[in-house]
Design a protein around this motif. Sequence first.
Motif, PDB file in Angstrom:
ATOM      1  N   ALA A  19     130.944  51.200 122.948  1.00 50.79           N
ATOM      2  CA  ALA A  19     131.396  52.530 122.562  1.00 50.79           C
ATOM      3  C   ALA A  19     132.123  53.122 123.757  1.00 50.79           C
ATOM      4  CB  ALA A  19     130.214  53.403 122.168  1.00 50.79           C
ATOM      5  N   LYS A  47     130.128  58.930 120.588  1.00 51.58           N
ATOM      6  CA  LYS A  47     131.025  58.379 121.597  1.00 51.58           C
ATOM      7  C   LYS A  47     132.264  59.228 121.842  1.00 51.58           C
ATOM      8  CE  LYS A  47     133.243  55.154 118.416  1.00 51.58           C
ATOM      9  NZ  LYS A  47     133.440  53.761 118.128  1.00 51.58           N
ATOM     10  N   GLU A  87     124.753  55.484 115.883  1.00 54.64           N
ATOM     11  CA  GLU A  87     125.718  56.495 116.320  1.00 54.64           C
ATOM     12  C   GLU A  87     125.910  57.580 115.261  1.00 54.64           C
ATOM     13  OE1 GLU A  87     130.438  56.857 117.302  1.00 54.64           O
ATOM     14  OE2 GLU A  87     129.494  54.890 117.418  1.00 54.64           O
ATOM     15  N   SER A 130     127.514  61.769 126.005  1.00 57.32           N
ATOM     16  CA  SER A 130     127.480  61.027 124.737  1.00 57.32           C
ATOM     17  C   SER A 130     126.127  61.160 124.050  1.00 57.32           C
ATOM     18  CB  SER A 130     127.763  59.543 124.978  1.00 57.32           C
ATOM     19  OG  SER A 130     129.065  59.371 125.457  1.00 57.32           O
ATOM     20  N   TYR A 137     123.570  59.802 119.491  1.00 54.89           N
ATOM     21  CA  TYR A 137     124.641  59.287 120.337  1.00 54.89           C
ATOM     22  C   TYR A 137     125.973  59.528 119.639  1.00 54.89           C
ATOM     23  CZ  TYR A 137     127.425  56.197 123.216  1.00 54.89           C
ATOM     24  OH  TYR A 137     128.369  55.715 124.068  1.00 54.89           O
ATOM     25  N   MET A 184     122.795  54.011 120.277  1.00 56.48           N
ATOM     26  CA  MET A 184     124.154  53.505 120.054  1.00 56.48           C
ATOM     27  C   MET A 184     124.286  52.805 118.702  1.00 56.48           C
ATOM     28  SD  MET A 184     125.284  52.236 123.879  1.00 56.48           S
ATOM     29  CE  MET A 184     126.970  51.780 123.407  1.00 56.48           C
TER      30      MET A 184
END
Length: 115
Positions: free
Chosen positions: A22, A113, A58, A100, A111, A55
Amino acid sequence: MQNHVRRIFERQAKADPVKITAKDIELDIDGFRCIIDGMNIELTQKEFHLLQILMLNEGRTMTRDYLLNTVWGYDYYNESRVVDNHIKNIRRKLGTYSTSIKTVISVGYKYEKNI
């Protein structure tokens, strides 16, 4: 038959490692490494797993309870601050990419990005 099986194993051995990327943050799951802007960032096992979960999910809010149960593997009664402390350490290690990881007040973390 043995040659066929050997070729399958050779192909699997040459396969790319599993990575989550990311922006300029890369998690090498097989190598247990976090790479930011080409530099290896040292994360503890718990920090690595927390960042991995965030992550992989996301944009989704992950509750503290979910993170505790998933990373620690059991209920960590009256100690939900352990997640907060690990997130604080991850943010410090991520440097400029720390933004982030978003705090969802009274719920948990997510999270994103889009820095």
